[in-house]
Scaffold this active site. Structure first.
Site, mmCIF file in Angstrom:
data_model
loop_
_atom_site.group_PDB
_atom_site.id
_atom_site.type_symbol
_atom_site.label_atom_id
_atom_site.label_comp_id
_atom_site.label_asym_id
_atom_site.label_seq_id
_atom_site.Cartn_x
_atom_site.Cartn_y
_atom_site.Cartn_z
ATOM 1 N N ARG A 171 1.494 10.254 0.395
ATOM 2 C CA ARG A 171 1.954 11.273 1.341
ATOM 3 C C ARG A 171 3.196 11.970 0.871
ATOM 4 O O ARG A 171 3.688 12.870 1.542
ATOM 5 C CB ARG A 171 2.272 10.619 2.683
ATOM 6 C CG ARG A 171 1.039 10.345 3.456
ATOM 7 C CD ARG A 171 1.373 9.662 4.739
ATOM 8 N NE ARG A 171 0.411 8.615 4.927
ATOM 9 C CZ ARG A 171 0.440 7.731 5.901
ATOM 10 N NH1 ARG A 171 1.412 7.776 6.776
ATOM 11 N NH2 ARG A 171 -0.479 6.827 5.988
ATOM 12 N N LYS A 182 -10.936 -0.569 7.283
ATOM 13 C CA LYS A 182 -9.681 -0.393 8.014
ATOM 14 C C LYS A 182 -10.039 0.263 9.358
ATOM 15 O O LYS A 182 -10.803 1.228 9.380
ATOM 16 C CB LYS A 182 -8.785 0.514 7.174
ATOM 17 C CG LYS A 182 -7.619 1.162 7.884
ATOM 18 C CD LYS A 182 -6.706 1.835 6.878
ATOM 19 C CE LYS A 182 -5.717 2.764 7.569
ATOM 20 N NZ LYS A 182 -4.567 3.082 6.705
ATOM 21 N N THR A 232 -3.790 6.426 1.818
ATOM 22 C CA THR A 232 -4.060 7.846 2.062
ATOM 23 C C THR A 232 -4.814 8.474 0.880
ATOM 24 O O THR A 232 -4.573 9.621 0.502
ATOM 25 C CB THR A 232 -2.757 8.636 2.368
ATOM 26 O OG1 THR A 232 -1.833 7.803 3.090
ATOM 27 C CG2 THR A 232 -3.048 9.832 3.261
ATOM 28 N N GLU A 285 0.889 -1.165 0.000
ATOM 29 C CA GLU A 285 0.000 0.000 0.000
ATOM 30 C C GLU A 285 0.924 1.212 0.000
ATOM 31 O O GLU A 285 1.545 1.530 1.021
ATOM 32 C CB GLU A 285 -0.888 -0.018 1.254
ATOM 33 C CG GLU A 285 -1.752 1.230 1.404
ATOM 34 C CD GLU A 285 -2.323 1.393 2.813
ATOM 35 O OE1 GLU A 285 -2.538 0.378 3.510
ATOM 36 O OE2 GLU A 285 -2.528 2.557 3.214
HETATM 37 C C1 3PG Z 1 -1.481 4.316 8.063
HETATM 38 O O1 3PG Z 1 -1.575 5.231 7.308
HETATM 39 O O2 3PG Z 1 -2.176 3.289 7.933
HETATM 40 C C2 3PG Z 1 -0.594 4.468 9.244
HETATM 41 O O3 3PG Z 1 0.237 5.559 9.136
HETATM 42 C C3 3PG Z 1 0.206 3.262 9.536
HETATM 43 O O4 3PG Z 1 0.394 3.295 10.890
HETATM 44 P P1 3PG Z 1 1.761 2.844 11.541
HETATM 45 O O5 3PG Z 1 2.813 3.743 10.952
HETATM 46 O O6 3PG Z 1 1.574 3.054 13.016
HETATM 47 O O7 3PG Z 1 1.968 1.411 11.174
#
Ligand code: 3PG
Length: 208
Positions: A45, A129, A69, A41
């Site tokens: 960003r 999610k 995102t 994924e």
């Molecule tokens: C996401 O966008 O799903 C999170 O930033 C992932 O979270 P983590 O960095 O705590 O694994």
């Protein structure tokens, strides 16, 4: 098989990838594949995100590559054009549903509350999610949240690592877990691909 079934069938973990350089995308994908992880994924960003999705889609056909995102209908079109096969969002909005319909891409929307779940259900989304998982109350919150909704299948993400992933994966409602722990920024920056392969292999060996 629909595209989210495909995501889940590939293993218990979804690496949440943040890339600063397009040229890291394919070596990172190869490192994950070598550890048995065949999903990525790639989050929108950074400026490198779309180019990275494109590079992986072109050079690594065995990798199931999606975008994270994803927030707007325009994002949906951009990630589709880059070669994404699925989309993940930290939240949900009707415009995202529209983008999913327009592009034909599977969408995994983010929820953190019962109201979020009810909203997503209005549009037919039962695979969601749970984000940010740990900050929203972790396992206890997820159990309480899914209690009234036995039809849900959840991918918790946010604050998950190798040590707490098994507790999430033990829940019936959990289909997979996501996280950036699989793809540490410092290791990507240093090109430590073998280390990433090891992390991937340990994550892929988790049982659900
Ligand atoms: C996401 O966008 O799903 C999170 O930033 C992932 O979270 P983590 O960095 O705590 O694994």
């Amino acid at each position: 098989m629909d595209k989210l079934d495909n995501l889940v069938a590939r293993g218990p973990v979804v690496p949440v990838v943040v890339l600063d350089r397009v040229e890291d995308a394919v070596p990172l994908g190869r490192a994950l594949l070598a550890g048995g992880v065949s999903t990525m994924e790639i989050t929108l960003r950074t400026d490198a995100a779309l180019g990275s999705i494109e590079a992986v889609a072109k050079d690594l056909p065995e990798m199931f590559v999606g975008a994270g995102t994803v927030v707007t209908t325009e994002d949906c079109q951009r990630v589709k054009d880059a070669g994404s096969e699925f989309m993940v969002s930290p939240g949900f909005h009707e415009n995202l549903h529209k983008g999913a319909l327009d592009t034909g891409l599977a969408l995994l929307p983010g929820v953190a509350t019962a109201t979020d779940v009810v909203q997503a259900l209005q549009f037919g989304y039962t695979r969601l999610k749970f984000f940010p998982a740990e900050a929203s109350g972790g396992i206890a919150a997820l159990k309480a949240l899914t209690g009234p909704f036995p039809q849900l299948k959840i991918c918790p993400t946010g604050g998950i690592g190798l040590s707490n992933a098994p507790d999430y994966l033990a829940l019936d409602a959990v289909m997979c877990v996501g996280g950036s722990w699989l793809v540490p920024k410092a290791k990507i920056a240093a090109g430590e691909w073998d280390a990433i392969t090891e992390i991937a292999a340990a994550a892929q060996a988790l049982s659900r």
